[in-house]
Scaffold this motif. Structure first.
Motif, mmCIF file in Angstrom:
data_model
loop_
_atom_site.group_PDB
_atom_site.id
_atom_site.type_symbol
_atom_site.label_atom_id
_atom_site.label_comp_id
_atom_site.label_asym_id
_atom_site.label_seq_id
_atom_site.Cartn_x
_atom_site.Cartn_y
_atom_site.Cartn_z
ATOM 1 N N THR A 127 0.827 -1.135 0.129
ATOM 2 C CA THR A 127 -0.001 0.054 -0.039
ATOM 3 C C THR A 127 0.887 1.261 0.092
ATOM 4 N N LEU A 128 1.796 1.213 0.781
ATOM 5 C CA LEU A 128 2.566 2.398 0.956
ATOM 6 C C LEU A 128 3.599 2.838 -0.395
ATOM 7 N N THR A 129 4.142 1.546 -1.117
ATOM 8 C CA THR A 129 5.024 1.776 -2.234
ATOM 9 C C THR A 129 4.370 1.603 -3.562
ATOM 10 N N VAL A 130 3.161 0.983 -3.612
ATOM 11 C CA VAL A 130 2.805 0.330 -5.140
ATOM 12 C C VAL A 130 2.283 1.830 -5.893
ATOM 13 N N PHE A 131 1.814 2.869 -5.246
ATOM 14 C CA PHE A 131 1.356 3.954 -5.942
ATOM 15 C C PHE A 131 2.341 4.880 -6.524
ATOM 16 N N MET A 132 3.344 4.635 -5.901
ATOM 17 C CA MET A 132 4.771 5.712 -6.375
ATOM 18 C C MET A 132 5.186 5.329 -7.725
ATOM 19 N N MET A 133 4.679 4.050 -8.044
ATOM 20 C CA MET A 133 5.393 3.517 -9.346
ATOM 21 C C MET A 133 4.700 4.307 -10.548
ATOM 22 N N PRO A 134 3.451 4.398 -10.629
ATOM 23 C CA PRO A 134 2.896 5.321 -11.712
ATOM 24 C C PRO A 134 3.342 6.680 -11.907
ATOM 25 N N VAL A 135 3.550 7.401 -11.000
ATOM 26 C CA VAL A 135 3.694 8.513 -10.914
ATOM 27 C C VAL A 135 5.298 8.666 -11.524
ATOM 28 N N LEU A 136 6.129 7.798 -10.780
ATOM 29 C CA LEU A 136 7.478 8.032 -11.465
ATOM 30 C C LEU A 136 7.582 7.461 -12.625
ATOM 31 N N ILE A 137 6.892 6.498 -13.301
ATOM 32 C CA ILE A 137 6.763 6.191 -14.860
ATOM 33 C C ILE A 137 6.447 7.206 -15.530
ATOM 34 N N SER A 138 5.571 8.074 -15.105
ATOM 35 C CA SER A 138 5.266 9.171 -15.980
ATOM 36 C C SER A 138 6.132 10.205 -16.292
ATOM 37 N N ILE A 139 7.316 10.095 -15.605
ATOM 38 C CA ILE A 139 8.583 10.996 -16.030
ATOM 39 C C ILE A 139 8.954 10.684 -17.410
ATOM 40 N N ILE A 140 8.944 9.170 -17.847
ATOM 41 C CA ILE A 140 9.381 8.889 -19.217
ATOM 42 C C ILE A 140 8.742 9.731 -20.506
ATOM 43 N N PHE A 141 7.507 10.378 -20.361
ATOM 44 C CA PHE A 141 7.157 11.177 -21.300
ATOM 45 C C PHE A 141 7.201 12.542 -20.968
ATOM 46 N N VAL A 142 7.847 13.075 -19.824
ATOM 47 C CA VAL A 142 8.213 14.414 -19.819
ATOM 48 C C VAL A 142 7.019 15.443 -19.894
ATOM 49 N N ASN A 143 5.923 15.185 -19.221
ATOM 50 C CA ASN A 143 4.620 15.841 -19.197
ATOM 51 C C ASN A 143 4.042 15.976 -17.893
ATOM 52 N N ARG A 144 4.125 17.362 -17.471
ATOM 53 C CA ARG A 144 3.772 17.573 -16.143
ATOM 54 C C ARG A 144 2.353 17.318 -15.806
ATOM 55 N N ARG A 145 1.364 17.578 -16.932
ATOM 56 C CA ARG A 145 -0.107 17.497 -16.641
ATOM 57 C C ARG A 145 -0.351 15.837 -16.507
ATOM 58 N N LEU A 146 0.430 14.932 -17.347
ATOM 59 C CA LEU A 146 0.483 13.584 -17.152
ATOM 60 C C LEU A 146 0.829 13.077 -15.572
ATOM 61 N N ALA A 147 1.861 13.691 -15.182
ATOM 62 C CA ALA A 147 2.303 13.517 -13.725
ATOM 63 C C ALA A 147 0.966 13.684 -12.724
ATOM 64 N N ASP A 148 0.675 14.722 -13.097
ATOM 65 C CA ASP A 148 -0.484 15.314 -12.087
ATOM 66 C C ASP A 148 -1.784 14.530 -12.189
ATOM 67 N N THR A 149 -1.871 14.100 -13.501
ATOM 68 C CA THR A 149 -3.147 13.234 -13.557
ATOM 69 C C THR A 149 -2.945 11.869 -13.058
ATOM 70 N N THR A 150 -1.808 11.292 -13.333
ATOM 71 C CA THR A 150 -1.487 10.121 -12.606
ATOM 72 C C THR A 150 -1.394 9.899 -11.118
ATOM 73 N N ALA A 151 -0.860 10.944 -10.377
ATOM 74 C CA ALA A 151 -1.020 11.213 -8.893
ATOM 75 C C ALA A 151 -2.475 11.381 -8.541
ATOM 76 N N LEU A 152 -3.062 12.000 -9.201
ATOM 77 C CA LEU A 152 -4.621 11.985 -8.646
ATOM 78 C C LEU A 152 -5.190 10.882 -8.761
ATOM 79 N N CYS A 153 -5.035 9.950 -9.959
ATOM 80 C CA CYS A 153 -5.632 8.715 -10.177
ATOM 81 C C CYS A 153 -5.075 7.518 -9.108
ATOM 82 N N CYS A 154 -3.865 7.656 -8.607
ATOM 83 C CA CYS A 154 -3.485 6.832 -7.766
ATOM 84 C C CYS A 154 -3.866 7.096 -6.241
ATOM 85 N N CYS A 155 -4.220 8.541 -5.997
ATOM 86 C CA CYS A 155 -4.976 8.916 -4.913
ATOM 87 C C CYS A 155 -6.312 8.267 -4.949
#
Length: 747
Positions: A127-155
Motif C-alpha cells: 500500500t505504501l509503495t505501489v502507488f509511487m510507481m505510476p507517478v515515477l513512470i510518467s516521467i518517461i514522457f516528460v509531461n507535467r499534466r500527465l504526472a499530475d493526472t497520474t498522481a490524482l488517479c493514484c490517490c
C-alpha cells in the motif's frame, strides 16, 4: 505557425510545428516498452495471486469460502489487469498517431493495476509503495499534466483500497487503514514532487537540445541558401561576362579571317590570346565552384582513346612549337582502342597537365605516355606527362594541389594562371575514382602521373596518334561546309550577338533571319519554315526555354519539329544535360567559336543541304566615304567601330541605321517616363545602350547605360535629372540619321 521556445530568461527560439515535429523525441518505442512492462505486471499479478491462494489453501486460512476467494482474489484481479493490457494493445494498433492519448492510457494502466494489487492484498508495504510507481513512470514522457493526472488517479486508487479494506478487512486491518492512507498519500505527493523536478530538468535539457538542433538546422539551411545564391550568381556572372566576350572574340575572328595587314593580324592574335586566357579563368572559377557544391557530374560514355590523345596533343602543339619545344607522344604496352568513361573530364585533366608542362618548360621537350593494366572487361588507364622544365621543390609539392596556389611567384610572375588548375585536376581525379601523383626535381623537370579505372568497350589495338600542328592556327581559316539552300533563324535579344553569328556563317552562304525576342521568334516561325533555329536562353519577357516549349506546343507551326540549338552564356555544370533533356537538339556555350558553330550546325542541318566548301572569293573593302554626310551631321559618330560591328558591309550598316530609326523606342521611353514605369524605362535604356553602340554612338550609349544602372540600383532621381539631355541627344541622332537615309534614297 511558429512557436517560441523559451529556455531560461535570455534564451529563446522561434520554431515551426513542422520543425518541432522533426526534432521532438520519438516516444513510440517507450510506449512499446511500457506495454511490455504492463504485460509483465499483469502476468506477475496472476502468478502472485496463484501462489498466495495456494499458500492460503495449504495453511487452511480461507475463511470466506473457496469460490469467493477464487473470484475476488484470483479471477477478478487477473482478468482486470489482462483486460487493461489488451485494451492498451488494441489502442496502440488502432490509433498509432494519437500520441497524447496513448501516453495517458499506458501510464494510467499502471495506476489501475497498482490499485487492483492494493485492493486485493492487505500488505502495508504494498500500500505504501505501489502507488509511487505510476507517478515515477510518467516521467518517461516528460509531461507535467500527465504526472499530475497520474498522481490524482493514484490517490483515487488509494481511497478505493482504503474503502474496500473497511468493508472486507478484519478489525486489525481497519485499525491501521487511516495511518497507512496518510503515509501513502505522503509518498504519492513526494513522488509527484520528484517527478516534477525531474521533468523540469528534462524539459530544460530537451529545450536546449532542440535549440541546438534547430540552430544547426537553420545553419544548414542558410548554408544551402548561400550555396544556391552562389550558384545563381555564378550563372549570372557566366552569362554577363561571356556575352561581351562573345562579341569581342566573334568580331576578332572575323578580323583574323578577312584582314591581310600583318600588324593588324598581330594585334588581333593578341586579342584572341587574352580573350582565351580570360575564358580559361572564368571556366576555372566555375569548375571549382561546381565541384565544391557537389554539382559536378561524372557521366560515362564510350570514346576512342587515340582520338582523345590526338585532340589534346593537337591543341597544345602550336604552343609547344612556338616555344621551340619537342612534343613527344607514345603508347606503352597494349592499350584498348575504345573505353567507357567520362571522356570530357579526362580530356580536361590531360589538357591541364600538358598546358602546365608547356607553360613551365622553356627548352627541351614535353612527353605524353599512355599505358594501361587490363583485367577482364576493365583496365587501369595511366597517363604520364613528363617535361624538362623548372621542376618543383619538395616543399612546394606539399601545396601543389591547393586552391589559388602559385609556386615560386617571383620566378613565375610572367606565367599566366589562377592557381586553380591542379586543384581542379585533383578533385576531378577523385570524382572519377582515380589518383594523381607528381615526381619532380628542381632544375630537371617534372612528371605528373594520372591513373583511373575504365571499362573496356573494344579491346583491339590502340589507334594511331595524329598531331596536327595547324589545328588552332586561324591564319589558314576556311569554312568547313556550305549550305546555300539552308535557312536558319537566330534568336537573341542583343543585336551584336545576332551580328556575330550572322557573320561567322557568312562564308557558309546560309540564309539567316533574326528575331530579337521569344515572341518575335514565334511570329516568324508561324509564317515560314526554317531548317534550324539558334535560340538564346536569357531573354526578357519570354526566355529561350519557354519559347521552345511554346514552339513545340503549336502543332500547326511549320517549325513544330525543327531542330533547336540552345545558344547561351550559361556554362554551369549540368546545363547541357538539362537542355538536351528539355528536347533541344544541341547546345553551344558562348562565346561562340566559328569552327564549333559550323560543326554543330552542319551536324543538325538536313544532310542533303550540306555541301563541300568552295574557294572563298576576295571581297573589296567598303568605301566609308559614302557616309561622310552622316559623319558631318553627327561628329561624335564612331564610324570605324560601327563598320567593324557590321563587318565592313555598308548595306548591313544602312539596314542597322534604318532599324535604329524605326524601332519606336524614342516614343516608348517618353511614355514610360511620363507614366513613371521605371522598369520599362530601364529596359528601353538597356536596348538603347546596345543599339547606339552598334551604330557608333558611344556617347549616347554610355548615357543610356548610366540611366540603366541608376534605375537598376533604385536611383530614379538620376534618371529623372538626365532624361531631358538623354532624349535630346537621342532625338538629334534620330533626326540626323533619318535625314541621311532620306537623301541616300534620293541618290
Amino acid at each position: 505557425m511558429k512557436k517560441t521556445l523559451k529556455i531560461g530568461q535570455d534564451l529563446s527560439v522561434n520554431i515551426s510545428e513542422k520543425e518541432l515535429a522533426e526534432i521532438r523525441p520519438d516516444y513510440s518505442k517507450w510506449r512499446r516498452r511500457l506495454l511490455y512492462v504492463n504485460l509483465f505486471m499483469a502476468v506477475a499479478v496472476v502468478i502472485l495471486e496463484i501462489i498466495v491462494n495456494i499458500i492460503l489453501i495449504a495453511d487452511n486460512k480461507i475463511e470466506c469460502g473457496l469460490m469467493r476467494q477464487a473470484v475476488l482474489y484470483l479471477i477478478l484481479p487477473s482478468g482486470l489487469n489482462l483486460s487493461a493490457v489488451l485494451i492498451d494493445f488494441i489502442l496502440l494498433k488502432s490509433f498509432p498517431d494519437k500520441t497524447w492519448m496513448l501516453n495517458y492510457v499506458l501510464v494510467l494502466t499502471v495506476a489501475f493495476m497498482c490499485t487492483v494489487v492494493a485492493v486485493t492484498h492487505y500488505v502495508f508495504s504494498i500500500t505504501l509503495t505501489v502507488f509511487m510507481m505510476p507517478v515515477l513512470i510518467s516521467i518517461i514522457f516528460v509531461n507535467r499534466r500527465l504526472a499530475d493526472t497520474t498522481a490524482l488517479c493514484c490517490c483515487g486508487g488509494l481511497l478505493l483500497a482504503v474503502l474496500w479494506r473497511n468493508i472486507d478487512g478484519s478489525e486489525t486491518v481497519r485499525y491501521f487503514v487511516i495511518p497507512e492512507m496518510v503515509i501513502a498519500l505522503g509518498l504519492i505527493l513526494l513522488s509527484l514532487i520528484v517527478a516534477k523536478v525531474l521533468i523540469s530538468m528534462m524539459e530544460q535539457q530537451n529545450m536546449k537540445l532542440m535549440y541546438a538542433v534547430v540552430k544547426e538546422k537553420r545553419s544548414q539551411e542558410e548554408a544551402l541558401s548561400a550555396n544556391k545564391a552562389k550558384s545563381t550568381f555564378l550563372a549570372n556572372m557566366s552569362h554577363e561576362i561571356r556575352t561581351p566576350i562573345n562579341a569581342v572574340l566573334g568580331m576578332n575572328e572575323m578580323i583574323l579571317r578577312e584582314e591581310k595587314d600583318p600588324a593588324i593580324r598581330t594585334y588581333s592574335e593578341n586579342i584572341r590570346t587574352a580573350g582565351n586566357s580570360l575564358l580559361a579563368i572564368i571556366n576555372d572559377v566555375l569548375d571549382i565552384s561546381k565541384i565544391e557544391s557537389g554539382r559536378m557530374e561524372i557521366l560515362k560514355s564510350e570514346y576512342e582513346l587515340s582520338s582523345l590523345v590526338s585532340d589534346c596533343c593537337s591543341m597544345i602543339a602550336i604552343r609547344a612549337q612556338d616555344k621551340g619545344l619537342q612534343l613527344n607522344v607514345g603508347c606503352k604496352g597494349k592499350v584498348p582502342l575504345k573505353l567507357v568513361g567520362d571522356e570530357p573530364h579526362i580530356r580536361q585533366v590531360v589538357m591541364n597537365l600538358l598546358t602546365n608542362a608547356v607553360k613551365y618548360t622553356d627548352k627541351g621537350s614535353v612527353t605524353l605516355t599512355v599505358s594501361s593494366e587490363c583485367s577482364g572487361n576493365s583496365c587501369r588507364l595511366r597517363f604520364s606527362v613528363r617535361d624538362t622544365g623548372i621542376g618543383i621543390s619538395e616543399e612546394d609539392r606539399k601545396k601543389l594541389f591547393d586552391q589559388f596556389q602559385r609556386l615560386d611567384i617571383k620566378r613565375n610572375r610572367n606565367v599566366e594562371g589562377t592557381g586553380l588548375g591542379l586543384a581542379i585536376v585533383r578533385k576531378l581525379c577523385e570524382l572519377m575514382d582515380g589518383l594523381i601523383e607528381v615526381n619532380s626535381e628542381p632544375g630537371k623537370g617534372s612528371e605528373f602521373i594520372f591513373e583511373l579505372p575504365q571499362d573496356i568497350a573494344v579491346n583491339s589495338a590502340f589507334g594511331e596518334i595524329n598531331v596536327n600542328y595547324s589545328a588552332v592556327d586561324a591564319r589558314g581559316y576556311s569554312h568547313s561546309f556550305e549550305a546555300p539552300d539552308a535557312h536558319i533563324l537566330i534568336v537573341d535579344d542583343l543585336p551584336v550577338n545576332q551580328m556575330v553569328i550572322v557573320n561567322l556563317l557568312k562564308d557558309t552562304r546560309i540564309k539567316t533571319a533574326t528575331a530579337g525576342s521569344g515572341r518575335e521568334c514565334l511570329e516568324l516561325a508561324a509564317k515560314q519554315h526554317f531548317d534550324l533555329i539558334l535560340m538564346d536562353h536569357m531573354m526578357p519577357e519570354m526566355d529561350g526555354v519557354e519559347t521552345y516549349r511554346r514552339l513545340r506546343a503549336d502543332k500547326d507551326s511549320p517549325n513544330c519539329g525543327t531542330p533547336v540549338i540552345m545558344l547561351t552564356a550559361n556554362a554551369l555544370s549540368g546545363m547541357r544535360e538539362e537542355y538536351i533533356g528539355e528536347g533541344f537538339a544541341d547546345y553551344i556555350s558562348k562565346p561562340v567559336r566559328g569552327p564549333k558553330l559550323e560543326e554543330v550546325i552542319s551536324r543538325n542541318l538536313p544532310q542533303e543541304l550540306v555541301l563541300p566548301p568552295t574557294d572563298k572569293e576576295e571581297q573589296s573593302a567598303p568605301d566609308s566615304g559614302e557616309f561622310a554626310a552622316l559623319v558631318e551631321a553627327l561628329p561624335q559618330l564612331n564610324l570605324v567601330m560601327a563598320m567593324q560591328y557590321c563587318c565592313g558591309s555598308p548595306e548591313l550598316y544602312r539596314d542597322v541605321l534604318s532599324d535604329y530609326c524605326e524601332s519606336g523606342r524614342y516614343d516608348e521611353m517618353n511614355a514610360a517616363f511620363a507614366g513613371k514605369r521605371w522598369e520599362d524605362y530601364r529596359r528601353c535604356a538597356h536596348s538603347l545602350k546596345s543599339t547606339s553602340k552598334t551604330i557608333g554612338l558611344d556617347g549616347l550609349s554610355e548615357r543610356a547605360r548610366a540611366s540603366e544602372l541608376a534605375l537598376k540600383n533604385g536611383m530614379t532621381d538620376f534618371a529623372v535629372l538626365d532624361h531631358r539631355e538623354l532624349m535630346g541627344e537621342y532625338a538629334e541622332a534620330l533626326s540626323a540619321i533619318r535625314g541621311f537615309l532620306k537623301n541616300d534614297k534620293r541618290d
